[in-house]
Design a protein around this motif. Structure first.
Motif, short mmCIF file in Angstrom:
data_model
loop_
_atom_site.label_atom_id
_atom_site.label_comp_id
_atom_site.label_asym_id
_atom_site.label_seq_id
_atom_site.Cartn_x
_atom_site.Cartn_y
_atom_site.Cartn_z
N GLY A 93 -0.98 -6.92 3.60
CA GLY A 93 -2.21 -6.30 3.14
C GLY A 93 -2.85 -6.95 1.92
O GLY A 93 -3.89 -6.53 1.47
N GLN A 94 -2.20 -7.99 1.39
CA GLN A 94 -2.80 -8.65 0.22
C GLN A 94 -3.37 -9.98 0.62
O GLN A 94 -2.97 -10.62 1.52
N SER B 194 0.86 -1.18 0.00
CA SER B 194 0.00 0.00 0.00
C SER B 194 0.90 1.23 0.00
O SER B 194 2.07 1.16 0.40
N ALA B 195 0.35 2.35 -0.44
CA ALA B 195 1.13 3.60 -0.47
C ALA B 195 1.63 3.93 0.93
O ALA B 195 2.77 4.37 1.11
N GLU B 196 0.80 3.69 1.94
CA GLU B 196 1.18 3.97 3.33
C GLU B 196 2.35 3.11 3.78
O GLU B 196 3.32 3.60 4.35
N ASP B 197 2.27 1.80 3.51
CA ASP B 197 3.36 0.89 3.91
C ASP B 197 4.64 1.20 3.15
O ASP B 197 5.74 1.16 3.72
N TYR B 198 4.52 1.51 1.86
CA TYR B 198 5.72 1.81 1.07
C TYR B 198 6.39 3.09 1.57
O TYR B 198 7.62 3.14 1.71
#
Length: 107
Positions: free
Chosen positions: A106-107, A29-33
């Protein structure tokens, strides 16, 4: 019989990080990256483990503990928080084996 060329465990960790770096932007996710990008230098880690039964079921084949490893890549926890595992990557120690499967947070 030809002898297998194997990665050392340190080389396998480097190989796992290379794969993670190449694929993280499109699989996290953009947040995790963003979290990873901000903290990888101080808190990033890779741990190698023997693949669990979930990998055997997913791959529908037995995995050899001497040749197959799961690389867990993530960030160490802060202030007693648990580590964050961002990806689990199944790899072979054989240098010319293309086996590589990833499970992303998250997947």
């Amino acid at each position: 019989m030809q002898e297998l060329e194997l990665w050392t465990l340190d080389e396998l960790c480097d190989h796992a990080f290379d794969i993670f770096e190449e694929l993280a932007a499109e699989n996290l996710s953009a947040e995790d990256y963003t979290l990873y990008q901000q903290h990888y230098e101080s808190r990033g880690y890779v741990d190698l483990a023997i693949p669990g039964e979930d990998w055997v079921e997913m791959m529908m084949q037995d995995l050899e503990p001497e040749l197959h490893y799961e690389a867990q890549i993530g960030l160490t926890g802060e202030n007693g928080d648990a580590d964050i595992v961002l990806a689990r990557i199944l790899l072979s120690r054989e240098k010319y084996e293309s086996l590589c499967h990833a499970q992303w947070r998250g997947q």
